[in-house]
Every structure is written in C-alpha cells, then in structure tokens.
Design an enzyme around this catalytic site. Structure first.
Site, PDB file in Angstrom:
ATOM      1  N   ASP A 107      45.003  46.734  48.157  1.00  0.00           N
ATOM      2  CA  ASP A 107      44.609  45.682  47.220  1.00  0.00           C
ATOM      3  C   ASP A 107      43.120  45.414  47.402  1.00  0.00           C
ATOM      4  O   ASP A 107      42.699  44.780  48.366  1.00  0.00           O
ATOM      5  CB  ASP A 107      45.440  44.422  47.501  1.00  0.00           C
ATOM      6  CG  ASP A 107      45.082  43.261  46.580  1.00  0.00           C
ATOM      7  OD1 ASP A 107      43.998  43.299  45.975  1.00  0.00           O
ATOM      8  OD2 ASP A 107      45.893  42.311  46.494  1.00  0.00           O
TER       9      ASP A 107
ATOM     10  N   PHE B 204      47.088  37.927  50.581  1.00  0.00           N
ATOM     11  CA  PHE B 204      47.183  37.270  49.268  1.00  0.00           C
ATOM     12  C   PHE B 204      47.152  38.357  48.200  1.00  0.00           C
ATOM     13  O   PHE B 204      46.237  39.180  48.165  1.00  0.00           O
ATOM     14  CB  PHE B 204      46.024  36.285  49.041  1.00  0.00           C
ATOM     15  CG  PHE B 204      46.197  35.510  47.770  1.00  0.00           C
ATOM     16  CD1 PHE B 204      46.992  34.368  47.740  1.00  0.00           C
ATOM     17  CD2 PHE B 204      45.612  35.935  46.590  1.00  0.00           C
ATOM     18  CE1 PHE B 204      47.189  33.660  46.554  1.00  0.00           C
ATOM     19  CE2 PHE B 204      45.803  35.236  45.401  1.00  0.00           C
ATOM     20  CZ  PHE B 204      46.595  34.098  45.393  1.00  0.00           C
TER      21      PHE B 204
ATOM     22  N   LYS C 288      38.489  41.098  39.829  1.00  0.00           N
ATOM     23  CA  LYS C 288      37.301  40.256  40.089  1.00  0.00           C
ATOM     24  C   LYS C 288      35.956  40.843  39.633  1.00  0.00           C
ATOM     25  O   LYS C 288      35.558  40.606  38.512  1.00  0.00           O
ATOM     26  CB  LYS C 288      37.269  39.872  41.566  1.00  0.00           C
ATOM     27  CG  LYS C 288      38.438  38.921  41.949  1.00  0.00           C
ATOM     28  CD  LYS C 288      38.246  38.336  43.303  1.00  0.00           C
ATOM     29  CE  LYS C 288      39.415  37.476  43.780  1.00  0.00           C
ATOM     30  NZ  LYS C 288      39.310  36.075  43.419  1.00  0.00           N
TER      31      LYS C 288
HETATM   32  C1  LIG Z   1      43.285  40.324  47.384  1.00  0.00           C
HETATM   33  C2  LIG Z   1      43.689  39.613  46.133  1.00  0.00           C
HETATM   34  N1  LIG Z   1      44.701  40.123  45.400  1.00  0.00           N
HETATM   35  C3  LIG Z   1      45.107  39.534  44.260  1.00  0.00           C
HETATM   36  C4  LIG Z   1      44.513  38.379  43.803  1.00  0.00           C
HETATM   37  C5  LIG Z   1      44.976  37.739  42.531  1.00  0.00           C
HETATM   38  O1  LIG Z   1      44.022  37.927  41.532  1.00  0.00           O
HETATM   39  P1  LIG Z   1      44.071  37.029  40.214  1.00  0.00           P
HETATM   40  O2  LIG Z   1      43.788  35.620  40.634  1.00  0.00           O
HETATM   41  O3  LIG Z   1      43.003  37.613  39.332  1.00  0.00           O
HETATM   42  O4  LIG Z   1      45.431  37.174  39.630  1.00  0.00           O
HETATM   43  C6  LIG Z   1      43.451  37.817  44.528  1.00  0.00           C
HETATM   44  C7  LIG Z   1      42.804  36.569  44.094  1.00  0.00           C
HETATM   45  O5  LIG Z   1      42.101  35.905  44.816  1.00  0.00           O
HETATM   46  C8  LIG Z   1      43.028  38.448  45.728  1.00  0.00           C
HETATM   47  O6  LIG Z   1      42.030  37.967  46.470  1.00  0.00           O
END
Ligand SMILES: Cc1ncc(COP(=O)(O)O)c(C=O)c1O
Length: 401
Positions: A225, A140, A254
């Site tokens: 990520d 994700f 986050k």
């Molecule tokens: C690993 C990862 N990357 C990207 C995102 C996207 O972040 P945002 O919701 O702040 O755009 C998330 C959100 O849960 C995530 O867990």
C-alpha cells in the site's frame, strides 16, 4: 447550528450543520495556497508541512498541474470506461515503467478504492477458500468496510461489526508472527512501507525481504500500500524501492493527482489476468480530468527528479528537527517524518504550531507528523522548524519533565 458550520462561516440561518459529524470542527479555514504556503480567510500566512495529508506533493496550485486541468476541462471531462480516451493509458504506461514494468493498472478515485481493487484481485487470484488477506497491526488501508477490516486498528472496527470476513492482523515488522499466520487460506499479505497513519513507522529491509521470500515460497501475493508513501514521498518513487524487493501488487493515490482525487492499483500482468471484464469497475476511474492531473504530476516529478529532492530535503528536515530540545526522536523516510515529543502532547504542539503559522498534525498523542511539499526549499524547512521551536517555547509552562 453546530460549531462545525460556524467554523466554516456557513450562514446563521441554517437549521443544522449541513455536514455529517465525521470530523471535528475545523479551527482554520484556508482560502488560497501556493507552493508550500497557505493563506486563511483573515489573510494570515502559514507554512504547510502537511500537504493536505501527504497529497499536494508538488505544492499548492502548481502551475503545470493547474494548466493541464484547465486545458482538459476545456477539452473533455468524462465519457465513462465504455469508451476510450487518450490520457489514462499514457499515465498507466508511465506508472508501469516507474514500477519496473510488466504490470497493468486499474484507476480508482481514492486510496481506499485502490486498495479495494487489490483486495478483490487477491480473492479472484487466490480462488475460493484462499481469500484471507494478512495485514499488520498499526496499519491504515482505508475506511470502506473491507479496507477498514484490513486496517490493523481494532478500535476503529468495533462500531462497524460485523465486518467482511477474511482479514487477519499480525505484529508489525515481525517476520515470525507473519509466518505463523500464513495457512493455506491466505491469498495475500498487504503492508505499507512506512505505516503513515499508524505513527510513521518504517518497515525494516529484513522484514520486507523476508515477506517477499515467504510469499514466494507459498505462492502468496505481496501487496504494498503506497497510498501515502508513493510518488517520491520517501525519497524513492515508491517506498518498497528502499528495500530491494518487487511486490506483486502496488496501490497508490494521494500525490498522484496533487489534490485531484485519483487512485491506482498496479499488478503484475499475470496477477491482473485474474480479472475479467465485469469483475471490477468504477464510473470515474481513469477519467480524463483526473488522469490529466496525474500526467502533469508525473511529468514534473520526472523532469525535476522529485524523489531525489525529497530524499535530500528529508535529511535536512530530520537534522533540523533533531536539534530541538523537546524532540526525543525523529523517524520516517524522506519527507514523511514524525517527531516524537518529550514532555509535551502532540495535539497541543500542533495547535501552538498553527497559531505560529505552521501546519503539522498530531499523528499519535505524543508525535507530530510532517509531510511537506516535495519541492520545499531549504529556507522553508528552516523557517518551518523555527516556527515549531517558537510554538514549543509558547508551551514552556506545560512541559512535563
Ligand atoms: C496507507 C494508506 N492507505 C489507504 C488510505 C486511504 O486513502 P483514502 O483516504 O484516499 O481513501 C490512506 C489514507 O490516509 C493511507 O494512508
């Protein structure tokens, strides 16, 4: 009026729900939080084992973060990146040090935007014809069109085709599959150290080390990520640090603002040098309020050795959960944990837990995710697991052997 606005106590007189139906109606409305605890509008108390989806790493209403925000709000909120301010660069220096040094930071406002920066950087670094980003099934990476395509969940893609070109997905933790996908059009590999939204599935050390080797051999960027795993969550400052590799690009969000929206993309300086003024920008990125929150978060995390605490608390949580009868497997790293259920569905357990005053979420149909505050106490872990056990007892009639 729809259920959604009813649940949020919007006035009956509204013609329609004022919010788009991108989320289901909430079951609970929270009005206050402190540390690992939340209170709803009826005054009921909840132990928060989710931290707003792994965001409030220092717990709710952390006094130092609150004070930093209030002080910054009284001083200077925003002037744009056309001018300098004296908070953001300090945060960038700290992040660079925690990541091992030698890099530069771009500030964004969310995880998806941090990843969007990484994706654009990969294209600029790779050049025309070398623009493909390979990511993993089950990953994700966000909900913008590009980060959605990087996200290795084809069911989420369908409604939004055609998506931006240049993304490829391979089996998770499978080095041969990755190697087979690496042709001369590939600019970067983008992976999470633990697939969070995909069900809390950690990478193996062999996989991350193998990816680093393949990327080095072929001049491909290794981008990690850390939006969910970064800033102490896994028991290290960053998840990749479990695996003895150093990526070329790291994204985070986050926990960096403890609830204040902020994201960041770090890249080795020789990679970041692919960007020139005008290539990428965002109005709010790195503005004083968000970076004041991040500065306070990082100060508390360093002073209190929060990654170490998360590692110890994660071990305790895992041990406590493993003793419950309806839990088949506990997986994760540090305080990012999933409990694979036996005989019960995750949505029903999450709902029963909420009724018992414990916040968790169903991350797959059969697993619940827990990502409590990194400052959670041993007593709070025991209390939360006790509430979970009671919730599962409440569902005794539903257990499928
Ligand atoms: C690993 C990862 N990357 C990207 C995102 C996207 O972040 P945002 O919701 O702040 O755009 C998330 C959100 O849960 C995530 O867990």
């Amino acid at each position: 009026m729809t259920d959604h606005s009813t649940a949020m106590h919007a006035p009956e007189s509204l013609e329609r729900c004022p919010l788009m139906p991108t989320y289901g109606p909430p079951t609970t409305m929270f009005v206050r939080g402190e540390g690992s605890w939340l209170w709803d509008d009826d005054g009921h108390e909840y132990l928060d084992f989710l931290s707003g989806l792994a965001v409030t790493g220092l717990g709710h209403a952390h006094p130092e973060v609150a004070e930093a925000l209030a002080e910054q709000a009284r001083t200077l909120l925003h002037v744009s990146n056309l001018f300098g301010t004296d908070v953001g660069w300090r945060v960038a220096v700290t992040l660079d040090r925690l990541l091992g040094g030698g890099g530069q930071v771009f500030f964004a406002n969310s995880g998806a935007e941090a990843n969007e920066c990484a994706l654009k950087l990969a294209r600029k670094f790779g050049g025309r014809g070398r623009h493909v980003v390979v990511s993993a099934f089950g990953s994700f990476h966000g909900r913008t069109l590009a980060t959605l395509h990087a996200t290795g969940q084809p069911t989420k893609h369908e409604a939004f085709q055609p998506l931006p070109e240049g993304f490829r997905h391979v089996a998770w933790n499978d080095l041969d599959a990755l190697e087979a996908s690496l042709d001369p059009s590939v600019a970067a590999v983008l992976l999470e150290p633990v697939q969070g939204e995909g069900g809390v599935n950690p990478a193996t050390t062999e996989y991350f080390q193998g990816v680093r080797r393949l990327c080095d051999e072929r001049g491909i960027l290794f981008m990690v990520d850390e939006v969910q795993t970064g800033l102490g969550r896994t028991g290290e400052w960053f998840g990749f640090q479990h695996f003895g590799v150093v990526p070329d690009v790291v994204t985070m969000a986050k926990a960096l603002g403890n609830g204040v929206p902020i994201g960041a993309c770090w890249a080795k300086a020789e990679v970041a040098a692919a960007f020139e003024p005008g290539d990428h920008a965002t109005t709010y990125g790195g503005q004083p309020l968000a970076t004041a929150a991040a500065r306070a978060v990082l100060a508390v995390m360093e002073r209190e050795a929060v990654p170490d605490r998360a590692r110890a608390a994660g071990a305790k949580l895992t041990a406590e959960l493993s003793s419950l009868p309806n839990i088949e497997e506990v997986r994760g790293l540090g305080l990012l944990v999933a409990a694979e259920l036996h005989g019960l569905t995750a949505p029903s357990v999450a709902a029963a837990a909420l009724a018992r005053g414990l916040v968790v979420n169903a991350i797959t149909p059969t697993a619940i995710r827990m990502a409590p505050s990194l400052l959670i106490s041993d007593e709070e872990i025991e209390e939360g697991v006790h509430r979970l056990a009671m919730a599962m007892d409440d569902l005794a009639d539903e257990v499928v052997p």
